[in-house]
Design a protein around this motif. Structure first.
Motif, PDB file in Angstrom:
ATOM      1  N   TYR A 233      37.185  65.566  38.892  1.00 45.98           N
ATOM      2  CA  TYR A 233      37.270  66.645  39.874  1.00 45.98           C
ATOM      3  C   TYR A 233      37.549  66.171  41.303  1.00 45.98           C
ATOM      4  CZ  TYR A 233      34.820  69.296  36.217  1.00 45.98           C
ATOM      5  OH  TYR A 233      34.443  69.891  35.046  1.00 45.98           O
ATOM      6  N   TRP A 234      37.147  64.926  41.631  1.00 43.26           N
ATOM      7  CA  TRP A 234      37.170  64.516  43.036  1.00 43.26           C
ATOM      8  C   TRP A 234      38.077  63.301  43.245  1.00 43.26           C
ATOM      9  CZ3 TRP A 234      35.823  68.013  46.256  1.00 43.26           C
ATOM     10  CH2 TRP A 234      35.539  67.720  47.588  1.00 43.26           C
ATOM     11  N   VAL A 235      39.149  63.216  42.477  1.00 42.29           N
ATOM     12  CA  VAL A 235      40.038  62.055  42.604  1.00 42.29           C
ATOM     13  C   VAL A 235      40.831  62.116  43.907  1.00 42.29           C
ATOM     14  CG1 VAL A 235      40.299  61.577  40.141  1.00 42.29           C
ATOM     15  CG2 VAL A 235      41.807  63.253  41.231  1.00 42.29           C
ATOM     16  N   VAL A 281      38.654  70.837  44.986  1.00 41.99           N
ATOM     17  CA  VAL A 281      38.790  70.383  43.601  1.00 41.99           C
ATOM     18  C   VAL A 281      40.148  70.793  43.030  1.00 41.99           C
ATOM     19  CG1 VAL A 281      37.947  70.745  41.241  1.00 41.99           C
ATOM     20  CG2 VAL A 281      36.325  70.262  43.085  1.00 41.99           C
ATOM     21  N   ILE A 282      40.549  72.024  43.275  1.00 40.01           N
ATOM     22  CA  ILE A 282      41.845  72.501  42.783  1.00 40.01           C
ATOM     23  C   ILE A 282      42.985  71.668  43.364  1.00 40.01           C
ATOM     24  CG2 ILE A 282      43.460  74.445  42.905  1.00 40.01           C
ATOM     25  CD1 ILE A 282      41.023  76.304  42.628  1.00 40.01           C
ATOM     26  N   LYS A 283      42.891  71.364  44.643  1.00 36.51           N
ATOM     27  CA  LYS A 283      43.928  70.552  45.282  1.00 36.51           C
ATOM     28  C   LYS A 283      43.988  69.162  44.660  1.00 36.51           C
ATOM     29  CE  LYS A 283      45.402  68.777  49.797  1.00 36.51           C
ATOM     30  NZ  LYS A 283      45.095  68.741  51.255  1.00 36.51           N
ATOM     31  N   ARG A 284      42.833  68.547  44.458  1.00 34.94           N
ATOM     32  CA  ARG A 284      42.785  67.189  43.910  1.00 34.94           C
ATOM     33  C   ARG A 284      43.267  67.167  42.459  1.00 34.94           C
ATOM     34  NH1 ARG A 284      38.941  63.531  46.781  1.00 34.94           N
ATOM     35  NH2 ARG A 284      38.401  64.540  48.749  1.00 34.94           N
ATOM     36  N   LEU A 285      42.834  68.147  41.668  1.00 37.55           N
ATOM     37  CA  LEU A 285      43.295  68.205  40.286  1.00 37.55           C
ATOM     38  C   LEU A 285      44.801  68.476  40.209  1.00 37.55           C
ATOM     39  CD1 LEU A 285      40.444  70.131  38.424  1.00 37.55           C
ATOM     40  CD2 LEU A 285      40.949  67.688  38.337  1.00 37.55           C
ATOM     41  N   SER A 286      45.309  69.291  41.109  1.00 35.05           N
ATOM     42  CA  SER A 286      46.748  69.558  41.143  1.00 35.05           C
ATOM     43  C   SER A 286      47.530  68.277  41.430  1.00 35.05           C
ATOM     44  CB  SER A 286      47.070  70.610  42.213  1.00 35.05           C
ATOM     45  OG  SER A 286      46.483  71.850  41.887  1.00 35.05           O
ATOM     46  N   ASN A 287      47.013  67.450  42.327  1.00 31.65           N
ATOM     47  CA  ASN A 287      47.662  66.167  42.607  1.00 31.65           C
ATOM     48  C   ASN A 287      47.660  65.265  41.377  1.00 31.65           C
ATOM     49  OD1 ASN A 287      48.132  66.904  45.269  1.00 31.65           O
ATOM     50  ND2 ASN A 287      46.284  65.909  46.045  1.00 31.65           N
ATOM     51  N   VAL A 314      47.854  75.719  33.939  1.00 29.86           N
ATOM     52  CA  VAL A 314      49.092  76.314  34.466  1.00 29.86           C
ATOM     53  C   VAL A 314      48.932  76.582  35.964  1.00 29.86           C
ATOM     54  CG1 VAL A 314      50.596  78.345  34.380  1.00 29.86           C
ATOM     55  CG2 VAL A 314      49.822  77.278  32.250  1.00 29.86           C
ATOM     56  N   ALA A 315      47.763  77.081  36.357  1.00 27.33           N
ATOM     57  CA  ALA A 315      47.509  77.339  37.780  1.00 27.33           C
ATOM     58  C   ALA A 315      47.518  76.044  38.589  1.00 27.33           C
ATOM     59  CB  ALA A 315      46.167  78.047  37.946  1.00 27.33           C
ATOM     60  N   LEU A 316      47.191  74.916  37.938  1.00 29.47           N
ATOM     61  CA  LEU A 316      47.201  73.618  38.612  1.00 29.47           C
ATOM     62  C   LEU A 316      48.588  72.985  38.655  1.00 29.47           C
ATOM     63  CD1 LEU A 316      43.896  72.123  37.147  1.00 29.47           C
ATOM     64  CD2 LEU A 316      44.268  72.896  39.494  1.00 29.47           C
TER      65      LEU A 316
END
Length: 378
Positions: A233-235, A281-287, A314-316
């Motif tokens: 979650y926090w990469v 978290v969403i931003k990091r997972l998207s990356n 899909v949202a990511l």
């Protein structure tokens, strides 16, 4: 036993290619033929326009932990009998939701080993399983389904006890479950403890998995050869670079942070943490998704709700086809099983849904047909 199924549509092969009017012949639980045909040549005819596909595989769950229940985290202190009864229900619910296989990454009392063996012997109906037995965490660390240890020799002894009980995986908990308030992610195990678990697993030819959200713990895991990183979650970019450099598989469980239906069932502290960090978290997972690591998907004990993880991926930024592979093709490959692909030579673990899941969001929420190793379940 030999049977032939007619499907007006199915998702064929590792690329999930849509094919029309297909006859699938199954012999002794294995797919032996797939070819075009008519329903006149079949013993079993699926409903018109329903799509036949591989059964879903939940690559991260816990049998006695049921995230559908209020206060489920505290219930992990229940007696063995209560946890076993709860696990029997989750096994049933998963199979009837179309989850024909799963990876249980930590349970108490070796009840996961017991249920796996009963299913393999045919005395219990359920998904095929790979299990990790007792999850290993630090004395001061996170892990509701784990037990606490300190020092590499304590980890070595528990790793060997797990393998004595014939687990398929070894599981460690190296970081907290929730992201930190600052930049530092606490790491609760030493490099030597991680190294010891990897060495023990390697000596007996089994794989390792780590609950890890990022930071120093992720560095230890990737560099020492942990096979699967759960959650992430926090990469940050350094973490992502390490994952890609070491070709480490990621098990995404985005619903923990993206699914509002889970929040009323969790402690307020967890809810506050999710709401505080969700956007980041969403931003990091998207990356991480953008980097395209090896991956699988898991529900993290939200039994029967694995299909939701498709929509979150899909949202990511992941394609729907690729996300669907995460609960079929890639999961079967990770666990060295001839499943997850609708093709000759693969096990007949199959489901059918009313609409094409490659086009329709949440199509997997309503499974109309389940077959496990050639046996029709529903």
């Amino acid at each position: 036993m030999r049977t032939t199924i007619f499907a007006s549509a199915l998702l064929w092969g590792p690329e999930l290619e849509l094919r029309k009017d297909q006859l699938v012949t199954i012999d002794d639980g294995t797919i032996v033929s797939i070819k075009q045909g008519t329903q006149d040549d079949a013993e079993l005819v699926l409903e018109k326009d329903h799509v036949l596909m591989p059964g879903m595989i939940d690559a991260h769950t816990h049998l006695a932990l049921d995230a559908r229940l209020p206060g489920h985290l505290d219930l992990m202190e229940d007696a063995e009998s209560k946890q076993t009864i709860r696990a029997l229900k989750t096994v049933h619910d998963n199979l009837h939701a179309g989850i024909t296989g799963l990876r249980s990454v930590g349970d108490r009392y070796y009840l996961d080993v017991l249920l796996r063996d009963m299913i393999n012997k045919g005395t219990l109906e359920g998904p095929w399983m790979q299990v990790a037995g007792i999850g290993m965490k630090g004395l001061h660390g996170h892990g509701y389904v784990g037990k606490s240890f300190s020092g590499k020799e304590e980890f070595r002894r528990q790793a060997r006890e797990n393998m004595f009980n014939h687990t398929d995986w070894l599981k460690i908990f190296i970081t907290a479950g929730a992201p930190p308030k600052g930049d530092h992610v606490n790491c609760f195990l030493t490099r030597e403890e991680v190294q010891t678990v990897v060495q023990e697993a390697s000596s007996c030819g089994i794989k390792t998995s780590a609950h890890c959200i990022g930071g120093q713990g992720l560095r230890y895991c990737t560099e020492e050869g942990i096979d699967v990183l759960d959650h992430c979650y926090w990469v940050d970019q350094t973490d992502i670079d390490l994952i890609m450099q070491h070709d480490t598989t990621v098990c995404f469980t985005p619903g923990v942070f993206m699914d509002d239906s889970r929040l009323p069932l969790c402690p307020q502290g967890h809810v506050d943490s999710v709401l505080r960090t969700r956007e980041q978290v969403i931003k990091r997972l998207s990356n991480l998704v953008e980097a395209k690591p090896r991956f699988v998907l898991g529900s993290d004990a939200y039994h029967g709700n694995l299909y939701k993880e498709i929509e979150y991926m899909v949202a990511l930024g992941m394609s729907r086809t690729e996300a669907l592979k995460g609960i079929t093709v890639y999961a079967g490959f990770l666990m060295d099983q001839s499943v997850g692909v609708l093709q000759e030579g693969y096990r007949a673990d199959l489901i059918a849904v009313k609409e094409n899941p490659l086009d329709t969001p949440n199509a997997l929420a309503e499974v109309s047909f389940v077959m496990r190793q050639g046996v029709q379940i529903r």
